[in-house]
Design an enzyme around this catalytic site. Structure first.
Site, mmCIF file in Angstrom:
data_model
loop_
_atom_site.group_PDB
_atom_site.id
_atom_site.type_symbol
_atom_site.label_atom_id
_atom_site.label_comp_id
_atom_site.label_asym_id
_atom_site.label_seq_id
_atom_site.Cartn_x
_atom_site.Cartn_y
_atom_site.Cartn_z
ATOM 1 N N GLU A 1 37.202 42.772 37.171
ATOM 2 C CA GLU A 1 38.458 42.705 36.439
ATOM 3 C C GLU A 1 38.556 41.347 35.740
ATOM 4 O O GLU A 1 38.525 40.306 36.386
ATOM 5 C CB GLU A 1 39.559 42.914 37.487
ATOM 6 C CG GLU A 1 40.887 42.435 37.143
ATOM 7 C CD GLU A 1 41.759 42.303 38.426
ATOM 8 O OE1 GLU A 1 41.250 42.439 39.566
ATOM 9 O OE2 GLU A 1 42.945 42.046 38.244
ATOM 10 N N ASP B 1 39.960 41.753 42.579
ATOM 11 C CA ASP B 1 40.593 40.760 43.440
ATOM 12 C C ASP B 1 41.187 41.436 44.674
ATOM 13 O O ASP B 1 41.553 42.607 44.643
ATOM 14 C CB ASP B 1 41.740 40.055 42.683
ATOM 15 C CG ASP B 1 41.206 39.164 41.569
ATOM 16 O OD1 ASP B 1 39.977 38.897 41.569
ATOM 17 O OD2 ASP B 1 42.002 38.766 40.699
ATOM 18 N N ASP C 1 43.979 41.515 45.847
ATOM 19 C CA ASP C 1 45.439 41.532 45.816
ATOM 20 C C ASP C 1 45.937 42.865 45.244
ATOM 21 O O ASP C 1 45.141 43.767 44.991
ATOM 22 C CB ASP C 1 45.979 40.336 44.999
ATOM 23 C CG ASP C 1 45.499 40.358 43.550
ATOM 24 O OD1 ASP C 1 44.936 41.399 43.122
ATOM 25 O OD2 ASP C 1 45.664 39.342 42.849
ATOM 26 N N ASP D 1 47.212 43.743 42.295
ATOM 27 C CA ASP D 1 46.698 44.134 40.984
ATOM 28 C C ASP D 1 45.268 44.645 41.096
ATOM 29 O O ASP D 1 44.898 45.630 40.463
ATOM 30 C CB ASP D 1 46.728 42.933 40.014
ATOM 31 C CG ASP D 1 48.140 42.687 39.488
ATOM 32 O OD1 ASP D 1 48.994 43.592 39.674
ATOM 33 O OD2 ASP D 1 48.375 41.598 38.919
#
Ligand code: 28G
Length: 667
Positions: free
Chosen positions: A447, A520, A522, A524
């Protein structure tokens, strides 16, 4: 073969000499390999090989001429195919050969294989001690051969058939004003076939080229008129003598074609230390139809070799140097191909014991020839260039232009080649791996550009490809096919994987062994990962079924205590590690990676990408075709539908029901 020889000797003229015939059987055994495997000695039994017989005999006569002992050679082709070659040299020695008492040197030369033969053994030499090489091969392959030697006012004759003497060397009486060797032979139809014929045109050209190659010789060509076609350009008789040597040859070869410089570059130079000499004649034609005919000791070397290499080096260095001298900067790019590629070149080297090489021994291998030729020609070329500055400038400009043209063509070809390969059809932002086969390779879907940058540094270039996905990935569960295809990120992804989507999906076309989603750690990241998984589930289900889709497991925290560091994937793991301790000294430092892009490449490699150290999660779906798993498969389908699909209420209910999970990832 020995038996056949005995028969032959019963027909020989003087069968009453038993010691003679006994020795002769020995000799025939010596030439038997030539008859058994003619290809090893003359490169075959075809028309080319047939004409090679004449070349061998002519080469011996030329050797005598080049050595300064003969000034005239006659070549005649009779109607029945008999070839006669005569030189006015010293005549092959007829005295007893020291190693074979009772046998003449001439007979030894005609019945013994020397140095393995031209096409068989490693080395093959003419001139300088190995005079007469090749005569025995011709003798072995001729059904009739006679040698005449005029020497010391005496004429000697000996006849042979298929390598065997038909009688001893016989004195024919005194001769006046005659000296030299005559070889007359007829090619054996048993070897070359009943229909084999010498072609007058080929023999004439052979004679003419020998005459050009040695200006000190006169070659008288003749041929029975009955053998010539009515419209033949080959004369029935001609005296060939070219005092201008190679320059005459070049002038004749160019006919009336124009050349870039008014005067050709031609000359002759001795090598340092009596190692031999070289002659050359070179012109650059207006029409770019170049050629290069090279010779060593008057023997053609159509495959070039060290003498040609020396010439190329001399011309290239000379032209570049001259360009520098007159301040033509563009001359620096001239390559040997530019310098000699379109030139008309004749080069003839004479060296002591040449080594020939290659399938048909048509290449000069003597390594010292390169340096000798380059040294001999270079100075003379520099001198020639500075002698006519206008002409030299024109030539240089012309060659530079061609060099640039060649470079442009190369470039265009290169671009065309690249376009033709799959590489150029790949998305521009894909950092592909260098290995072509899919086996052992993987693609990381990352990403954003900054994570992409770190991943590129952390990867193994050979096996790991990186595709950074930026911008919004479409939620494919709710998008139409058209919309999905229009999405840049998804179309890049599809291109990179190469396996097509939907009905066009083909597992064998997948360009990598594994597809790894690396986002990541997290919310997102989880969102993007789920969008991607949905895409794969809907459009490349086979890829998941084959177990090729994975999730990377990047850490979220790094805990450092003194020199010791460990990584934690999530809060829970971090807490556990903090409680347990990590075995270092002092205070534990905690750092939280905001994204993969922030992680130093070395750490990204160690924790997430290095196959030896990382953990991957394999994405799996229950197989709907497997009855045992049908229920699970249906559950998965509805789950995907509820999470990613069009109906927001389904998604809401799922989040409610799975609140713990949702909270867990939503840090
Ligand atoms: C007509 C068709 C082909 C040749 C000669 C002359 C000599 C020679 C040939 O000697 C043996 C080995 C090295 C000396 C040499 C004559 C020296 C003195 C020759 C030819 C002896 C070969 N006298 N002319 N071979 N060498 N013409 N024409 O073959 O030690 S072959």
């Amino acid at each position: 073969m020995v038996r056949a020889m005995t028969d032959l000797f019963q027909n020989a003229r003087k069968p009453a000499e038993p010691s003679y015939s006994a020795q002769d059987i020995e000799v025939l055994e010596g030439l038997e390999p030539v008859r058994r495997r003619p290809g090893m000695y003359i490169g075959g039994t075809d028309e080319r090989a047939l004409h090679h017989l004449v070349a061998e005999v002519l080469d011996n006569a030329m050797d005598e001429a080049v050595a300064g002992h003969a000034s005239r050679i006659d070549l005649d082709l009779a109607e029945d195919g008999t070839v006669t070659v005569r030189d006015n040299g010293r005549g092959i020695p007829i005295d007893d050969h020291p190693k074979y008492p009772g046998k003449s040197a001439l007979e030894v030369i005609l019945t013994t294989l020397h140095s393995g033969g031209k096409f068989g053994g490693a080395a093959y030499s003419t001139s300088g001690g190995l005079h007469g090489v090749g005569l025995s091969v011709v003798n072995a392959l001729a059904d009739r051969l006679s040698v005449e030697v005029a020497r010391d006012r005496q004429l000697w004759v000996q006849n042979y058939s298929r390598g065997a003497p038909l009688g001893p060397l016989a004195a024919q009486g005194p001769v006046q004003n005659r000296r030299g060797t005559t070889v007359r032979f007829h090619a054996d139809p048993q070897i070359f076939g009943e229909g084999a014929r010498f072609l007058p045109h080929r023999l004439y050209r052979m004679a003419r080229s020998k005459a050009y190659l040695y200006r000190g010789v006169e070659i008288r060509w003749s041929c029975d008129a009955a053998l010539l076609e009515p419209d033949s350009t080959t004369p029935a008789a001609e005296t060939l003598r070219f005092p201008g040597g190679l320059l005459d040859y070049l002038t004749a070869a160019l006919k009336d074609r124009g050349t870039v410089t008014p005067v050709a570059f031609a000359g002759e130079a001795a090598f340092a230390g009596e190692a031999g000499r070289v002659e050359w004649a070179i012109a650059w034609p207006d029409d770019d139809e170049g050629f290069c005919h090279s010779y060593c000791n008057t023997i053609p070397t159509p495959q070039g070799g060290s003498h040609e290499a020396g010439l190329r080096a001399a011309l290239t260095r000379g032209l570049k140097g001259y360009g520098e001298l007159i301040g033509n900067r563009r001359a620096g790019q001239i390559t040997p191909d530019d310098a000699v590629g379109d030139a008309c070149i004749l080069i003839s080297a004479f060296i002591r014991e040449p080594q020939f090489q290659g399938q048909t021994k048509e290449k000069l291998a003597s390594p010292e020839a390169t340096r000798l030729v380059e040294q001999a020609i270079k100075d003379r070329f520099d001198h020639w260039l500075s002698g006519d500055p206008n002409a030299s400038r024109t030539l240089l400009d012309r060659l530079v232009e061609k060099a640039e043209e060649r470079a442009r063509r190369r470039q265009a070809k290169e671009t065309a080649r690249k376009t033709a390969t799959r590489k150029l059809r790949l998305p521009g932002k894909l950092a592909d791996c260098s290995r072509n086969a899919a086996d052992g390779t993987e693609i990381f879907l990352v990403e954003g550009d900054s994570a992409g940058g770190s991943a590129k540094q952390a990867r193994n270039r050979e096996t790991q490809a990186i595709l950074p996905l930026r911008g919004k990935i479409l939620n494919v569960a709710s998008a139409s096919l058209d919309k999905m295809r229009a999405n840049q990120e998804l179309s890049d992804l599809t291109l990179a994987l190469g396996c097509g989507i939907g009905r066009d999906f083909s597992a064998e076309k997948l360009r990598y062994e594994r597809v790894i989603i690396m986002t990541d750690a997290d919310v997102d990241g989880a969102h993007i990962a789920s969008l991607l998984m949905t895409f794969f589930y809907r459009e490349m289900a086979g890829l998941i079924q084959d177990g090729r889709l994975y999730l990377a497991q990047p850490p979220l925290y790094r805990l450092t205590q003194g020199a010791k560091s460990v990584y934690a994937r999530d809060d829970a793991e971090r807490d556990r590690l903090l409680k347990k301790g990590i075995g270092g000294k002092g205070k534990i430092e905690q750092s939280r990676f905001k994204g993969l892009g922030e992680m130093p490449p070395a750490q990204l490699k160690e924790t997430t990408m290095d196959p030896a150290k990382r953990t991957l999660l394999r994405v799996m779906v229950p197989d709907a075709k497997d009855p045992e798993a049908r229920e699970d498969a249906e559950h998965t389908r509805s789950l995907v539908e509820s999470l990613m699909g069009r109906k927001p209420e389904l998604r809401f209910r799922f989040i409610q029901e799975n609140a713990i999970f949702a909270r867990d990832i939503d840090v």
